[in-house]
Structures are given as structure tokens and as C-alpha cells.
Scaffold this motif. Structure first.
Motif, PDB file in Angstrom:
ATOM      1  N   THR A  68       0.819  -1.202   0.000  1.00 33.52           N
ATOM      2  CA  THR A  68       0.000   0.000   0.000  1.00 33.52           C
ATOM      3  C   THR A  68       0.856   1.256   0.000  1.00 33.52           C
ATOM      4  O   THR A  68       0.612   2.195  -0.750  1.00 33.52           O
ATOM      5  N   LEU A  69       1.926   1.244   0.824  1.00 37.61           N
ATOM      6  CA  LEU A  69       2.738   2.453   0.926  1.00 37.61           C
ATOM      7  C   LEU A  69       3.744   2.550  -0.222  1.00 37.61           C
ATOM      8  O   LEU A  69       3.895   3.595  -0.838  1.00 37.61           O
ATOM      9  N   LEU A  70       4.418   1.455  -0.511  1.00 38.45           N
ATOM     10  CA  LEU A  70       5.512   1.523  -1.490  1.00 38.45           C
ATOM     11  C   LEU A  70       5.148   0.941  -2.851  1.00 38.45           C
ATOM     12  O   LEU A  70       5.935   1.016  -3.775  1.00 38.45           O
ATOM     13  N   ASN A  71       3.989   0.338  -2.977  1.00 38.23           N
ATOM     14  CA  ASN A  71       3.563  -0.241  -4.242  1.00 38.23           C
ATOM     15  C   ASN A  71       4.607  -1.199  -4.809  1.00 38.23           C
ATOM     16  O   ASN A  71       4.963  -1.136  -5.972  1.00 38.23           O
ATOM     17  N   ALA A  72       5.127  -2.063  -3.924  1.00 34.92           N
ATOM     18  CA  ALA A  72       6.251  -2.896  -4.333  1.00 34.92           C
ATOM     19  C   ALA A  72       5.815  -4.207  -4.981  1.00 34.92           C
ATOM     20  O   ALA A  72       6.657  -4.964  -5.425  1.00 34.92           O
ATOM     21  N   GLY A  73       4.521  -4.498  -5.025  1.00 30.65           N
ATOM     22  CA  GLY A  73       4.097  -5.677  -5.770  1.00 30.65           C
ATOM     23  C   GLY A  73       4.083  -6.966  -4.983  1.00 30.65           C
ATOM     24  O   GLY A  73       4.923  -7.828  -5.180  1.00 30.65           O
ATOM     25  N   LEU A  74       3.134  -7.116  -4.056  1.00 34.52           N
ATOM     26  CA  LEU A  74       2.920  -8.399  -3.398  1.00 34.52           C
ATOM     27  C   LEU A  74       1.612  -8.970  -3.934  1.00 34.52           C
ATOM     28  O   LEU A  74       0.707  -8.224  -4.284  1.00 34.52           O
ATOM     29  N   PRO A  75       1.511 -10.306  -4.000  1.00 32.77           N
ATOM     30  CA  PRO A  75       0.266 -10.883  -4.527  1.00 32.77           C
ATOM     31  C   PRO A  75      -0.920 -10.642  -3.594  1.00 32.77           C
ATOM     32  O   PRO A  75      -0.820 -10.887  -2.392  1.00 32.77           O
ATOM     33  N   PRO A 133       9.585   6.330  -8.941  1.00 34.25           N
ATOM     34  CA  PRO A 133       8.342   6.765  -9.570  1.00 34.25           C
ATOM     35  C   PRO A 133       7.576   7.797  -8.739  1.00 34.25           C
ATOM     36  O   PRO A 133       6.871   8.632  -9.284  1.00 34.25           O
ATOM     37  N   LEU A 134       7.747   7.730  -7.400  1.00 38.44           N
ATOM     38  CA  LEU A 134       7.045   8.701  -6.552  1.00 38.44           C
ATOM     39  C   LEU A 134       7.556  10.110  -6.797  1.00 38.44           C
ATOM     40  O   LEU A 134       6.870  11.091  -6.511  1.00 38.44           O
TER      41      LEU A 134
END
Lengths: 204, 523, 327
Positions: A190-197, B50-51
Motif C-alpha cells: 500500500t505504501l511503497l507499491n512494491a508488488g505483493l500478490p 516513480p514517486l
């Protein structure tokens, strides 16, 4: 000490037989033929090095299918793999022989990273069953990760291992299993948009 | 002297309330990212870049510099506490950092690492200001032969690391080289050991292997040893009683390694290539060579932690030199930064510093301030981090496994890599049981492909002749330096023994401490 | 363990593909009229900060600022395998209308060197917007100042050492084609990273290199490198004096596609919607500014024109690489 060691490593290898697939079992059989004395069952070291020898042999065989030199006469793609494979086989064989000659492996407590002798740890015996179950649990965790999603799958893994390893603090185990995966998910996804399933939960 | 006024102005220019907040937020965020196994500085930058899309360049760079340092230090925290390096540059920090934590000295280790980072960052910022033109001139003489020699210097560390059992150590390194050959061969495009999988065409990444071998391998080892039982905490429970702050002895011991590490790191970092990794390994090598007590290395020697820490931090400052003065990225992280430059509409190149002085000096200044901020933040945070040492292993073990799995997954979103990580965990456990060296494997994995690539490039350039290595001035100098590095462990103890004999003959008869026998644990 | 993992993954992929087919099967008139009415899943097959990433983010920025796409756009970098991971993900979303991705050179070259399971022909083309062209450069302090000097130098030397990124890549193809047409011989040195090619050239290890204008212009402006030739169809606006390959008599030098693609068998209405929308995007000032800042040559082709351009380029690549023995 010697007898205890041999016994325990035997125990260990029987445990591991369950873990390995058919193919590995075959390799191990070869390994035993290569490295095992009749009187003493093969030690962990012998078995491990024998498996390694087989893997490296395959590696080297494949290296010989790659070109040694390019058409222009420069170092080809097979140059380094052949060197590495050859050196690997020689070193493994040497290590196997030296281990067999001493009959018992030179296993001293080693430091975590460097293979140097490390700080002495208290002796609590050996726990192959605990280790095996954890490894299998981790395997199941990884296999379900993309299906169930990061949160559910992590929570299940934590719940299982914590309840089992830490039987006296059931409530703590449940709280950690529920909170920790959610926290990590919020942070990374949610915070870093790092891509977890996401998996089966409808998460933000 | 105008470099200092430039740096001063750079610092003043970014000293706004907003920027300080960005710095603080960036350092914290970076530390959190860095603490996740697998996410190091370059991954942290890539996630956060990107931020900054659409931010003004100075604000963006302040934030990113802070994230960079935070993530770098976050990697050190995991290296020390759970033996899991976040990226290749912090592998050397596990050698002595984790043993220190096991002895209940996690607090002092983390404090000294933060101080070393700060000192190295300061020296690095000053060196950028003073030595940038010279360093840049040297960096442009680096072609494939020079890079090959630099990589070789890094590989020499293997000799020092595998001293415990040379045979098994060499075998570990060979395994690393073997794993490194997986993927498309850069020299000719041939596929090696990919078995047709498109996931493997770029090779097996360092991150899943290192996390598996070190992080998971350690958890598995502890489980096998009965770490989940009452009596054994993850790191020794003595942590409770011991002082949190470093002793005077720690500080005295660390001064030399910090300075040497900083200068060495800056110089190595300025060469485009494997900068920070090679720098930290070389520093470890150097410290063990010059140490009066080399037998303590690998068992919790403070110089073995602060040297590499200073070196990898100074190396990231050094990497800014080719970036700012030549527009050439020297590391994975600076390559991401170059992408950032383009994103913010800046043209990287030799003229960047002339055309955008505020930006360039702002970058250098924010790196410096990022270091200072890191030190401040850490004084508050380290007690919290070090208290992880008190969590019993039966709770921490599963949590570490979850962190390793999720951390590995987020790097590339690849479940195959998570599988590789798990397999390496099992491999690491067995390697440890029979006395092989996971560190040697990982170093070989990182440096092997570079060595192969640069050697093959060199051979194409020279037409197959080896004399290219001594015909080019820079590579000749490097050859001589490597020779010195090789001789140092042989010469240094004799030299110090000689000096001590002289001293003793002057003074009264005393037991000669220099003749102390090194520990012999191996058969 | 590993085999289990692979088979599980394969099963997942199949399941995802089936699910994709199922949803496209139910598509009806209302889906076409409503389009777009859902969140868009935008895949970038490379890491942040790269050329592909910057282009994709610029497009998303324009689409959102101009309110061209009414719903949320989720941008995700799926890095790995030289684009194989990201485009493989798009490929697995067969028939979907809400998945999209930008292309770059690896879109053509990666399937040539690895078994990716897809080629450019599998995807639904939206359009080509620009091409990535290259500059041929020598060190600034060398006496070579133009293309004629270079050819003369190369012929005198017999074999010149040239460098670029990778082997199965446009850099090598360009060097090979130019050398063949001009009549000199090359030793090609492949690199992994742009920075190393640049220092190699500056250190004197290479005689010449190729690079795309965006990353090398700084060196040219500082006089550290001299550009000899530009492979684009028209001269570069920032370097109008550098001759194009065509003006020197080299026909059909390859370039790399900067385009947009939908998953295989994407619904017709989605393809049409995107072509119409992107026609508006390429007219915006922000887009023009992006092209200028990144030194890209505009080359607009829609739908099937784009597809045939891709086929033409890919066939040319394959032919040259086979001829040079790189495949």
C-alpha cells in the motif's frame, strides 16, 4: 562421541530420504556407492559431497557442449564453465577422499558466514525433525503464496510454525500471525507499491 | 577553497524545513526498506523513484539521497542482527557483525557501524569536493583490462575468507562461479544452463541466493541446533546485561579501519564497475592483513565490521564522481539515479556540474546531510532494533522466514526466485554443517560474471594478447597494487614482529605477545 | 522441489489464461459501449528510470491530466529476463481489454534469443509513436572528425574494435551492417552496461561505439565524443550537422519500436478505443516535449501498419544476426 555422531547423522539421512524425491534418492544411492564405507554408514559430509559431485559432473558435461573458442578465435561461452566444472570435480573428489581417509568428518562448529570456527554454542542436541518440518512448511508457504496471496499465506505459515514451536504462548502466536503479515503488506504494497500478490483477500 | 564554499552553499540551499522533513522521512523510509531482506539501496531507489515523477529535481534528489543512505544502513542492520545482507555491498558486514550480535554486542556493533558510515560519508563528501577532477580523469582511463584487475582484487578476498578450510572454501567459491554462469552469455548470446526458461536468461540473481544462504540458512541451522528450545535466544541473552554503547576499546580499535576504509572505498567506488562490493571486501581483506589479532576476524572483531561499513559508504560517495563529472553511472544505484536525472529533465554528462551547479552540489550536500540525519535517527532507533536480540528464537525464526520470502518476492515479483531462495536456504544449511563457506560462494557469484565478461572483452580488444595488462598505464599501476595487497599479509606480521623485538630489546624482558599462536580449530 | 514449483506455476498460468478466455467470451455490446469502465493494468517490462519506464509514465501522466482515461491506471514495473517477464505477463492475459504495455527494442530481440513462448506477432498492436535511433561515436580527442575519416581509418587499420550493448541487439546489427556496406572489418565487444561502454571508449580500448542520443548527448556537448553518423531517417534536431545513414548511402538501417500493445486477442473495441485515444495523446504539447527531451524521432503508425513494421524489423534482425553467426 564418534559413535554418537555417526548415529545421529544416520538418523539425519533417514529423515532426509523422505524429503527427497525419487530422483534424489537415486542420486543418493549412487553417492553411497561412491562414498560409503561398508562398516560406517556415510556421513552427511560424504553424502552432500557425493551429490555435489554428480551435479558438477552434469554441469561439466553440459559445458563441453558449449564452444571453447568462438569462430574468431576468442574465449568462447564454454571456456569458463569447463574450467569451473573441472576444478569443481577435482576439489569435490579431493574433499571426499580426505574425508574418507580421516574416516570421520572434520566437523567443528563453524561461524555463520565464513566457514571459520565460530563462537561455541550451547549443545542442545540435534533436531532434524523440527528442521525438516519447518523446511516443508516453508515450501508449502512458497507454493501457496501466489494463490492465497501474501497476507493469508504468511499468516497461515506463521500460525502453524508459531503454535507448534511456541506452545505455551498461544495467544501471542495468533496475534503475531494476524498482525505481522498485514503490517508488512500495508508497508510494502500500500505504501511503497512494491508488488505483493493480493490473492483471495480483497485488499486495497 | 571555493569547493568548500560550493559545498557550503549547497548545504545552505537545501536547508529548508521542507527539505529537512524530506530528509528525515527519506532516511526512515530507506531504513525500513533496507531492513526488508532483498530490498537494498538500488531496489529502494527503484521503488521510490516513480514517486518523485513530477517533483522538482532538488526536492527529489534530497529525498532519494536520504532513502539511499537509509537503505544502505538498513541492510547493515539485517546483516548484523539476522545475518542477512540486503545487497552485495553488505556481505562483508555479516562476517564480523553477526558474530558480534551473537555475543550480545548488537548495540555497540550497530552504533559503530552508524558512526563508521557517518565518518565515511563525511570524508566522501569532502573528497568529492576536493578530488573530483582528478578522480574523474582516472576513471576515464578504465577500460575492460582495468576493470578485470579491480574485480581480481576483490576476488583476492576469497583467500582471506576461506582460511578456515581451504579445500572446502575453494569448492564453495567454485560453486558460486558455477551458479554465475547461468543465463545468456554476454559475449556471444549463447544460452548457458537456462534449460529454456525465460526466467533464467538474465542469470540467477545475487539477492535470492544471498538471502537463502545467509538468512534462511542461519534459521535452519538454529532450528537444527535446537534454537527453538527455551535456553537459546537468537542471539545471546547476555545482551540484557551488557552495555548498549561501544566501549572505549571499540572506538580506539576502529579509528584506523574507518579512515583506511573511507579512502579505499572512495577510490574503488569511483571506478565504474562493482564499486561498493569490491570496496567492502578489499577493506575487510586489508584490515585482517594489518591487524595484530587476525585470528579474531570472523569471530566478532570490531575492525572487521567498521572497515567494510566505512568502505561501502565511501564507495557510494565515490560513485557520485563519475556520475556528476562524467555522466557515467558506476553502480546499479547510480544507474537508477541517471534514470531519475532524465525523468526530471536533466541531461547527464560532463557538463552537468557546470550547467546545473545548484543541483549537483545539492546532491552532494544532501548526501552529506543524509548521513548526519542517519546518525541522529539511529541514536533513537538502534535500541529498538537491538532489542530484537531479546525476542526468543522460536518466535523470531518463523518471522525471519516470512520476511525473507516476502522480501525476495517484492524484488522482481518472481516466485521462481523465491523458490531459488528456499533451495539456497537448504544448501546453506548443509554447507555450514560440513564447514563450507557461503560467503565465498556469494562473492564468487557476484564477481564471477564480471571477471568473465571483462576478461573476454579485454581479449577481444587486445586480439588475444595478454600484454595489454602492462601496456596500459592504469592497469600496470593496478597490477602493482594487487601485488602489494598479496604481499601485505606476508610482510605485515614480520614487520610488526621486527618492530616489537626492537622495542623489547630496549626495554626489560617480557613475554612476547606477538608470538601468540593463531587458533587452530581445523584438522 | 523445483519441478513442483515449475509445474505449479505452469498450472497457474494456464488457469489465468483460461479465466482470461472466459471473460472475453462473455463480452457483449454493453462491454464495448462502456469501455473503458475499469481500472487499467499498465505493465512496464523494465525497471524504473529506463527508457521504457519514462515513456510509459509520460503517457500515463498525459492520459490522466487530460482526463482521457476515466478510471484509475495502475502502473507496475515487472522487470526480468530482458522484458520476458513483463510481456510474458501481458501474454498470459489473453483476450483482456484492461491490460496494456509499452514496447522497446527487447520486444523484438528477446524472443530471438530465448524461448519466451511469445513473439511480437502474438500481441494486439495499438500503434508506433517513435523510433529509437543511434549515434556512431568516436572519442573527442581522436583526429577522426567525420564518417569519411572513420572509413579511411578503419580500412587502414584492417580491423577496428567497436562496442555496444549486448550481442543479440541492435548495437551489434548496426555495427555489422555499416562495416559490411562501407567495406571494413570489425571486432565487436559486447557490454552489459552503458557506463562501461562509455569509459571503454574514453580509455582508448575501443575505436568507436554506438549509443542512443538520450544517454550520450552530454558527452557530445562536452566535446568528449564526436558523433559521426545518425541512424534515423531525419537528422537529430539537437545535432542537425550529423549526417543520417541514408544521406551517406546506407539504406534501411534498423531502429527500435516505441509503441503500445494490448494482450493477444484483445477485443476489437479496445484496440479501436486506444488507437483513437492515442491519436489525441500524440498531438499534446507534453508528448512533443517528451520526444524532444529524449531525442526520439517521431514515427506514427497505427494498428496493422505497426504490426507489419514490427514483422519487417524482426525479420531484418534475424537475417542479419544469422548472417553474422550470432544466432
Amino acid at each position: 562421541m564418534t559413535a554418537v555422531w555417526a548415529q545421529q547423522s544416520t538418523h539425519q539421512s533417514t529423515q532426509r530420504a523422505k524429503e527427497r524425491s525419487q530422483q534424489r534418492a537415486k542420486v543418493r544411492a549412487t553417492a553411497r556407492a561412491v562414498g560409503g564405507g561398508e562398516a560406517v554408514r556415510p556421513s552427511v559430509r560424504t553424502v552432500f559431497l557425493s551429490i555435489l559431485l554428480v551435479v558438477l559432473a552434469f554441469y561439466t558435461e553440459m559445458a563441453f557442449e558449449l564452444e571453447w573458442r568462438t569462430t574468431a578465435g576468442r574465449i568462447g561461452p564454454g571456456f569458463f564453465p569447463r574450467l569451473v566444472g573441472g576444478a569443481g570435480i577435482a576439489l569435490t573428489a579431493l574433499a571426499l577422499v580426505s574425508g574418507l581417509r580421516n574416516n570421520q568428518p572434520a566437523t567443528t562448529p563453524t561461524g555463520p558466514a565464513t566457514g571459520l570456527a565460530g563462537a561455541a554454542e550451547p549443545d542442545l542436541g540435534e533436531h532434524p525433525r523440527v528442521l525438516l518440518l519447518t523446511v516443508l512448511g516453508a515450501g508449502a508457504y512458497v507454493l501457496t503464496l501466489t494463490v492465497l496471496g501474501a497476507v493469508v499465506s504468511s499468516a497461515l505459515f506463521l500460525l502453524g510454525t508459531l503454535l507448534w514451536l511456541d506452545r505455551r504462548h498461544r495467544r501471542r502466536a495468533v496475534v503475531i500471525s494476524l498482525l505481522f503479515p498485514v503490517l508488512v503488506y500495508l508497508l510494502l504494497q500500500t505504501l511503497l507499491n512494491a508488488g505483493l500478490p493480493d490473492g483471495i483477500l480483497p485488499l486495497p | 577553497m571555493n569547493v568548500f564554499s560550493d559545498l557550503g552553499q549547497g548545504i545552505l540551499a537545501i536547508l529548508t524545513v521542507q527539505n529537512l522533513l524530506l530528509l528525515g522521512a527519506g532516511v526512515l523510509l530507506g531504513m525500513v526498506v533496507g531492513v526488508m531482506p532483498g530490498l537494498g539501496p538500488s531496489a529502494g531507489l527503484a521503488i521510490l523513484l516513480p514517486l518523485t515523477f513530477g517533483l522538482d529535481p532538488t526536492g527529489a534528489i534530497v529525498m532519494l539521497a536520504a532513502v539511499y543512505y537509509g537503505a544502505m544502513y538498513g541492510g547493515t542492520i539485517t546483516s548484523v542482527l539476522i545475518n542477512t545482507p540486503g545487497e552485495s555491498a553488505t556481505v562483508a558486514s555479516t562476517f564480523d557483525g553477526y558474530p558480534l550480535a551473537q555475543q550480545g554486542r548488537a548495540g555497540p556493533a550497530l552504533v559503530m557501524a552508524a558512526v563508521a558510515s557517518f565518518v565515511a560519508g563525511t570524508i566522501g563528501a569532502v573528497l568529492i569536493s576536493v578530488a573530483a577532477p582528478v578522480t574523474a580523469a582516472v576513471a576515464t582511463t578504465f577500460g575492460p583490462p582495468e576493470l578485470f584487475l579491480v574485480v581480481m582484487a576483490g576476488l583476492l578476498t576469497l583467500i582471506v575468507i576461506v582460511q578456515g578450510n581451504r579445500l572446502l572454501g575453494a569448492l564453495s567459491a567454485v560453486l558460486g562461479f558455477a551458479i554465475a554462469t547461468v543465463g545468456i552469455d554476454i559475449g556471444g548470446g549463447a544460452q548457458r544452463y537456462t534449460f529454456g526458461s525465460s526466467e533464467l536468461i538474465n542469470g540467477i540473481d545475487f539477492i535470492p541466493v544471498a538471502i537463502g544462504l545467509f538468512g534462511l540458512g542461519e534459521v535452519f541451522h538454529m532450528l537444527w541446533k535446537g534454537g527453538h528450545l527455551e535456553r537459546l535466544a537468537y542471539v545471546s541473552v547476555r545482551a540484557k546485561g551488557r552495555s548498549f554503547w561501544p566501549t572505549r576499546h571499540d572506538v580506539r580499535e576502529s579509528r584506523g579501519p574507518m579512515l583506511r576504509g573511507s579512502v579505499l572505498g572512495f577510490a574503488v567506488g569511483a571506478t565504474p564497475g562493482a564499486g561498493a562490493t569490491v570496496a567492502s571486501l578489499m577493506s575487510y581483506n586489508l584490515e585482517k592483513s594489518v591487524s595484530r589479532t587476525p585470528e579474531k576476524f570472523g569471530k566478532g572483531a570490531m575492525p572487521g565490521l567498521v572497515g567494510p561499513e566505512a568502505a561501502n559508504n565511501a564507495a557510494s560517495a565515490g560513485a557520485m564522481v563519475p556520475l556528476l563529472t562524467l555522466g557515467i553511472p558506476g553502480s546499479a544505484s547510480t544507474a537508477v539515479l541517471i534514470g531519475g536525472f532524465l525523468m526530471w529533465g536533466l541531461q547527464p554528462g560532463p557538463l552537468l556540474m557546470e550547467q546545473n551547479p545548484e543541483f549537483a552540489w545539492g546532491l552532494i550536500a544532501s548526501m552529506y546531510l543524509g548521513n548526519a540525519m542517519l546518525l541522529v535517527v539511529n541514536i533513537f532507533c538502534i535500541p529498538a532494533f537491538a532489542s530484537i536480540a531479546r525476542v526468543p528464537f522460536r518466535v523470531l525464526g518463523p518471522v525471519v522466514i516470512v520476511l525473507c520470502v516476502l522480501g525476495t518476492f517484492t524484488v522482481n515479483g518472481s516466485i521462481i526466485e523465491v523458490g531459488i531462495m528456499l533451495a539456497c536456504g537448504v544448501l546453506g544449511f548443509f554447507m555450514r554443517r560440513i564447514g563450507m563457506s557461503p560467503a565465498a560462494l556469494v562473492i564468487a557469484l557476484v564477481l564471477g560474471p564480471l571477471a568473465e565478461e571483462t576478461l573476454r572483452q579485454t581479449m577481444i580488444v587486445s586480439g588475444g594478447q595478454l600484454d595489454i595488462f602492462w601496456e596500459r598505464t592504469t592497469s600496470l599501476v593496478l597490477l602493482i597494487l594487487i601485488g602489494c595487497l598479496l604481499l601485505l599479509p606476508v610482510v605485515a606480521p614480520r614487520l610488526s614482529r621486527l618492530v616489537r623485538r626492537r622495542l623489547r630489546s630496549v626495554g626489560e624482558q617480557r613475554a612476547d605477545s606477538a608470538e601468540r599462536e593463531p587458533d587452530e580449530h581445523k584438522v | 522441489m523445483r519441478t513442483k514449483l515449475f509445474s505449479a506455476l505452469a498450472a497457474l498460468t494456464v488457469a489465468a489464461a483460461l479465466a482470461g478466455c472466459g471473460s472475453s467470451g462473455t463480452s457483449d455490446e454493453s462491454a464495448a459501449e462502456d469501455y473503458p469502465s475499469e481500472e487499467l493494468d499498465w505493465t512496464i517490462a523494465f525497471g524504473p528510470g529506463g527508457g521504457n519506464d519514462i515513456m510509459a509514465r509520460t503517457m500515463v501522466d498525459i492520459l490522466q491530466k487530460q482526463d482521457l482515461y476515466p478510471e484509475n491506471i495502475k502502473v507496475e514495473n515487472k522487470e526480468g529476463g530482458s522484458g520476458a517477464t513483463g510481456w510474458g505477463y501481458l501474454f498470459s492475459n489473453k483476450g483482456e481489454a484492461y491490460n496494456i504495455s509499452t514496447t522497446s527494442g527487447s520486444f523484438i530481440t528477446t524472443p530471438l534469443q530465448a524461448d519466451t513462448g511469445w513473439t511480437h506477432e502474438d500481441f494486439t498492436p495499438v500503434g508506433l509513436f517513435a523510433t529509437d535511433d543511434a549515434l556512431v561515436l568516436v572519442p573527442g580527442d581522436s583526429p577522426i572528425k567525420n564518417w569519411e575519416d572513420w572509413v579511411e581509418f578503419a580500412k587502414d587499420k584492417g580491423t577496428v574494435t567497436v562496442g555496444g550493448i549486448g550481442t543479440v541487439n541492435v548495437d551489434f546489427i548496426l555495427h555489422a551492417l555499416l562495416a559490411e556496406a562501407a567495406g571494413y572489418k570489425i571486432d565487436y565487444v559486447p557490454y552489459n552496461e552503458e557506463g562501461q561502454v562509455q569509459t571503454s571508449l574514453l580509455s582508448g580500448a575501443l575505436d568507436a561505439m554506438v549509443s542512443n542520443p538520450g544517454s550520450i548527448l552530454g558527452q557530445v556537448e562536452a566535446g568528449k565524443m564526436t558523433p559521426l553518423l545518425f541512424t534515423g531517417k531525419e537528422p537529430l534536431p539537437t545535432l542537425p550537422d550529423v549526417p543520417t545513414g541514408e544521406s551517406l548511402g546506407f539504406k534501411d538501417l534498423p531502429s527500435l519500436p516505441r509503441g503500445l500493445i494490448l494482450p493477444p486477442d484483445a477485443p476489437k473495441y479496445a484496440q479501436e478505443w486506444w488507437i483513437d485515444t492515442m491519436k489525441k495523446v500524440v498531438e499534446t504539447d507534453e508528448w512533443k516535449q517528451y520526444l524532444k527531451d529524449n531525442n526520439l524521432i517521431e514515427d506514427v503508425r497505427w494498428g496493422d501498419d505497426f504490426a507489419s513494421y514490427l514483422t519487417e524489423t524482426a525479420d531484418g534482425f534475424e537475417a542479419t544476426l544469422k548472417e553474422q553467426g550470432a544466432l
